[in-house]
Write an enzyme that holds these catalytic residues in place. Sequence first.
Site, short mmCIF file in Angstrom:
data_model
loop_
_atom_site.label_atom_id
_atom_site.label_comp_id
_atom_site.label_asym_id
_atom_site.label_seq_id
_atom_site.Cartn_x
_atom_site.Cartn_y
_atom_site.Cartn_z
N ASP A 128 0.84 -1.20 0.00
CA ASP A 128 0.00 0.00 0.00
C ASP A 128 0.87 1.26 0.00
O ASP A 128 2.04 1.21 0.38
CB ASP A 128 -0.89 0.02 1.25
N1 URA Z 1 -1.01 -5.99 3.99
C1 URA Z 1 -1.53 -4.75 3.96
O1 URA Z 1 -2.57 -4.49 4.55
N2 URA Z 1 -0.91 -3.81 3.27
C2 URA Z 1 0.25 -4.01 2.62
O2 URA Z 1 0.80 -3.09 2.01
C3 URA Z 1 0.80 -5.30 2.67
C4 URA Z 1 0.15 -6.28 3.36
#
Ligand code: URA
Length: 244
Positions: free
Chosen positions: A108
């Site tokens: 993310d």
């Molecule tokens: N899980 C998440 O919620 N976000 C990420 O970026 C990676 C794993």
Amino acid sequence: MSSLIRLQKFIAMAGLASRRGAEKMIVAGRVKVDGRPVRKLGTKIDPAKNRVEVDSRFVSMLPEKKYFLLHKPAGFLTTVRDPRGRPTVMDLLPGKIKKGLFPVGRLDRDTTGLLLLTNDGELAFRLTHPRFEVEKGYLALVRGVPSSGDLKKFKQGILLADGRTSPAEAEISSVKRGDALLSITLREGRKRQIKRMCAALDHPIISLKRVSFAFLTLEGLAPHAFRALTTTEISGLSSIVGLK
Ligand code: URA
């Protein structure tokens, strides 16, 4: 449709020499087409049909495979291009090397840590497919301190809107000011998975960092920095997913 190109151009495009250097190779008798030596400059070949050898080695115009490990900082989207023009992880790589690369899986925008980039579609597909169960390690700072019952739920699977998660591990690394730093290992990678798992347990994520991918770690790599994988690391990843 056949597309003929000059032999020296083909050799140059494959990155073996300059056009002039390729001409010298041809004249010197170092080049064969379909097993026969070719010394005549200007000979045309069809790269899709003819087999070219230089010094008895086959020449391929397939792009060279590239593999990089990036320490992603927060604030960058994991995508090759953002239609809204926001910063992407590609902005962290110099123009020379980023051509043809794409991220392996996704972090993310606010997640930091280890991100692989490659132009090797088959390896990327396998590394991210849940069937191959490649382990990804995260450090997740969560609000509050999960109980041992909560931690067990990672192993049992947590029911999310897109189904139950497959067995994962979570343990408390440390507790500061009433919030826990969890060390979490996943073998799948759904969208916002850790955030949704932790939210489902009423311990929302404060910050999230990926610290490992299979046997790879961020050791020696500051945020924003990247490095090429070694050949040993590339064959290690390939063998984990049954490519070697
Ligand atoms: N899980 C998440 O919620 N976000 C990420 O970026 C990676 C794993």
